[in-house]
Design a protein around this motif. Structure first.
Motif, short mmCIF file in Angstrom:
data_model
loop_
_atom_site.label_atom_id
_atom_site.label_comp_id
_atom_site.label_asym_id
_atom_site.label_seq_id
_atom_site.Cartn_x
_atom_site.Cartn_y
_atom_site.Cartn_z
N LEU A 323 0.80 -1.22 0.00
CA LEU A 323 0.00 0.00 0.00
C LEU A 323 0.84 1.28 0.00
O LEU A 323 0.34 2.33 -0.35
N HIS A 324 2.06 1.21 0.44
CA HIS A 324 3.00 2.31 0.69
C HIS A 324 2.71 2.93 2.05
O HIS A 324 1.57 3.24 2.40
N PRO A 325 3.77 3.14 2.86
CA PRO A 325 3.59 3.64 4.22
C PRO A 325 2.96 5.04 4.29
O PRO A 325 2.29 5.36 5.28
N LEU A 326 3.15 5.88 3.26
CA LEU A 326 2.51 7.20 3.29
C LEU A 326 0.99 7.06 3.28
O LEU A 326 0.28 7.77 4.02
N ARG A 327 0.48 6.16 2.48
CA ARG A 327 -0.97 5.93 2.45
C ARG A 327 -1.47 5.39 3.79
O ARG A 327 -2.51 5.82 4.31
N VAL A 328 -0.72 4.46 4.37
CA VAL A 328 -1.11 3.89 5.66
C VAL A 328 -1.13 4.97 6.74
O VAL A 328 -2.08 5.07 7.53
N MET A 374 7.95 5.25 6.17
CA MET A 374 7.58 6.42 5.37
C MET A 374 8.76 7.36 5.20
O MET A 374 9.03 7.85 4.11
N TYR A 375 9.49 7.60 6.30
CA TYR A 375 10.67 8.46 6.22
C TYR A 375 11.73 7.84 5.30
O TYR A 375 12.36 8.54 4.50
N ILE A 376 11.95 6.54 5.44
CA ILE A 376 12.95 5.86 4.61
C ILE A 376 12.57 5.98 3.13
O ILE A 376 13.42 6.17 2.27
N ALA A 377 11.26 5.88 2.85
CA ALA A 377 10.79 5.93 1.46
C ALA A 377 10.86 7.34 0.87
O ALA A 377 11.03 7.49 -0.34
N VAL A 438 -0.32 14.37 -2.66
CA VAL A 438 -0.47 14.83 -4.04
C VAL A 438 0.89 15.09 -4.68
O VAL A 438 1.15 14.70 -5.82
N LYS A 439 1.80 15.75 -3.93
CA LYS A 439 3.14 16.01 -4.46
C LYS A 439 3.91 14.71 -4.68
O LYS A 439 4.67 14.59 -5.65
N TRP A 440 3.72 13.76 -3.77
CA TRP A 440 4.38 12.45 -3.92
C TRP A 440 3.95 11.78 -5.21
O TRP A 440 4.78 11.19 -5.93
N LYS A 441 2.68 11.85 -5.51
CA LYS A 441 2.19 11.27 -6.77
C LYS A 441 2.83 11.97 -7.96
O LYS A 441 3.21 11.32 -8.95
N GLN A 442 2.98 13.30 -7.87
CA GLN A 442 3.59 14.05 -8.96
C GLN A 442 5.06 13.72 -9.12
O GLN A 442 5.62 13.83 -10.22
N LEU A 443 5.71 13.31 -8.03
CA LEU A 443 7.14 12.96 -8.06
C LEU A 443 7.39 11.51 -8.47
O LEU A 443 8.52 11.04 -8.41
N GLY A 444 6.35 10.81 -8.87
CA GLY A 444 6.52 9.44 -9.35
C GLY A 444 5.67 8.41 -8.65
O GLY A 444 5.47 7.31 -9.15
N GLY A 445 5.23 8.72 -7.42
CA GLY A 445 4.33 7.83 -6.72
C GLY A 445 4.95 6.51 -6.32
O GLY A 445 6.16 6.40 -6.08
#
Length: 455
Positions: A323-328, A374-377, A438-445
């Motif tokens: 899921l990715h830790p940012l979403r969690v 999330m920080y590592i990612a 939103v910015k994360w998605k713009q940076l490649g997701g």
């Protein structure tokens, strides 16, 4: 053919067999279990009770338990992080700091436990004109500041040693088990020791202090660091020390805070931290004072919540990669908002506090589990420690104000305000993190994220 037991696993100049990997992970996990029981369970739970026994105000409790440590962390964390990165000794660059601070952490923890007796002794012998309550508050404040000073050395360095001594292919699994050990420490303390918190607090402080000192000392002895290359020289040695310091600070702040993506990420996680301060400091007092639960009932609820969250952590450890830790982290904030709305209106007795207590422990556990991945990612990998300390500084600044302000709010509105406080700041944190998402998605997701360029 080489078997799994014979295969060599390396990190830096260290080389292990599988048995060696398990041994070093075992010592690090046992150290983490004892440290988390001391730093994340015992002190946040019993220190407010100790201050309350001397009739301290909510504002003072928030100041001592939260604001002062956060202010100290703001100053100490970047210094310790950078200094330990550049330390070179025959014992390594992390172990010397841990070994130095460990006995002092245990000493001042034990002194905190015996504050009532020390205050009574001072009143009877040296300062008869000062009330035991006043002496007790002064002693708690002094012991707490010294405890936090040495504890922050441990807290700043302990998490950095993982990357130095554990082969990176095992880091993910190690972090999952580390979170399990933290949760297990919470369960043991809350379920078995909480009911004795008032009557035997001195011995609880003492027992956990001794356990921590012995365990961490053994961990420092058995865990060995490898060799490191000389630290890089960013500025010429001929440059005056004062100018080098100013240049270093300027570079540090420019690299860490210039990007809106990172600044908003720091702000969002800091607001999440702020949202928890009232509950972490005053939840026990809310349960015992307003709902008339006993310490034993409160401890069992928190202990059961920790036990249930063990299974959730194992499941989320697997789902995190999917899921990715940012979403969690983001969705756990949404759940916290809903829980606080329901809790404010419906938590009135043991059963409703039990329900909310279990759910909130689980959600907080998931949020905590997702934060480091999330920080590592998201942080630049080559500057992970630096950006971690920058994030900690923003957290510290806001928590300094929040603990004091939360204490004032509790004095003004009562203990039930913990739900309102958590709701308000989690809403703010969630809004900020939606921008980050939103910015994360713009940076490649998920599959193509590339960290923003830093100087």
């Amino acid at each position: 053919m080489e078997t799994a037991l014979e295969k060599t696993y390396s990190v830096g100049t260290l080389h292990y067999t599988l048995g060696g990997v398990l041994a070093v992970c075992g010592w690090m996990l046992w150290g983490g279990f004892c440290y988390s029981m001391l730093a994340y369970v015992l002190v946040p739970t019993l220190l407010p009770l100790t201050l309350d026994s001397f009739h301290a105000s909510g504002a003072l409790i928030g100041l001592v338990v939260g604001s002062i440590p956060a202010a100290m962390n703001f100053v100490m964390n970047p210094i310790l992080s950078t200094t330990s990165d550049r330390t070179r000794t025959k014992w390594g660059r992390r172990i010397p700091y841990l070994a130095f601070a460990t006995p002092f952490v245990a000493l001042f923890l034990i002194l905190l436990g015996w504050t009532p007796e020390a205050a009574a002794l001072l009143h009877a012998t040296v300062l008869p004109g000062v009330s035991p309550a006043t002496l007790g508050i002064v002693l708690v404040c002094v012991f707490a500041v010294f405890f936090q000073f040495f504890n922050l050395i441990i807290g700043s360095i302990y998490y950095y040693i993982f990357a130095d001594v554990i082969p990176h292919r095992f880091i993910g699994r190690f972090m999952a088990f580390l979170n399990l050990s933290f949760t297990a420490a919470g369960f043991v303390f809350n379920y078995f020791l909480m009911e004795y918190a008032r009557e035997y607090s001195s011995w609880i402080y003492t027992g956990i202090g001794i356990l921590y000192a012995v365990s961490f000392a053994l961990m420092c002895f058995f865990v060995k660091e490898g060799e490191y290359p000389p630290p890089p020289q960013y500025q010429a040695a001929t440059v005056p020390v004062a100018k080098r310091l100013v240049n270093w600070v300027a570079i540090y702040f420019r690299q860490c805070y210039r990007s809106p993506f990172y600044s908003m990420l720091f702000l969002g996680t800091a607001m999440t931290q702020v949202s928890t301060v009232c509950r972490s400091v005053f939840n026990l007092l809310f349960a015992t004072r307003e709902l008339h639960l006993t310490e034993a009932q409160f401890g069992r609820i928190m202990g059961i919540g920790s036990l249930v969250s063990l299974g959730v952590i194992l499941l989320m450890g697997y789902l995190m990669d999917k899921l990715h830790p940012l979403r969690v982290f983001l969705w756990s904030g949404v759940l916290v908002i809903l829980i606080n709305v329901w809790g404010y209106f419906h938590v009135t007795d043991y059963a409703t506090f039990f329900a909310v207590g279990i759910v909130i422990v689980i959600v907080y556990s998931v949020q905590t589990l997702s934060s480091v991945p999330m920080y590592i990612a998201l942080f630049p990998p080559e500057k992970y420690g630096q950006f971690s300390s920058a994030n900690a500084m923003v957290n510290s600044v806001l928590v300094i104000v929040a603990n004091w302000g939360g204490g004032l709010a509790i004095d003004r509105f009562g203990y039930r305000f913990i739900f309102v406080w958590d709701f308000i700041f989690t809403v703010i944190a969630t809004a900020v993190l939606i921008y980050v998402y939103v910015k994360w998605k713009q940076l490649g997701g998920m599959n193509h994220y590339k960290a923003p360029e830093v100087e």
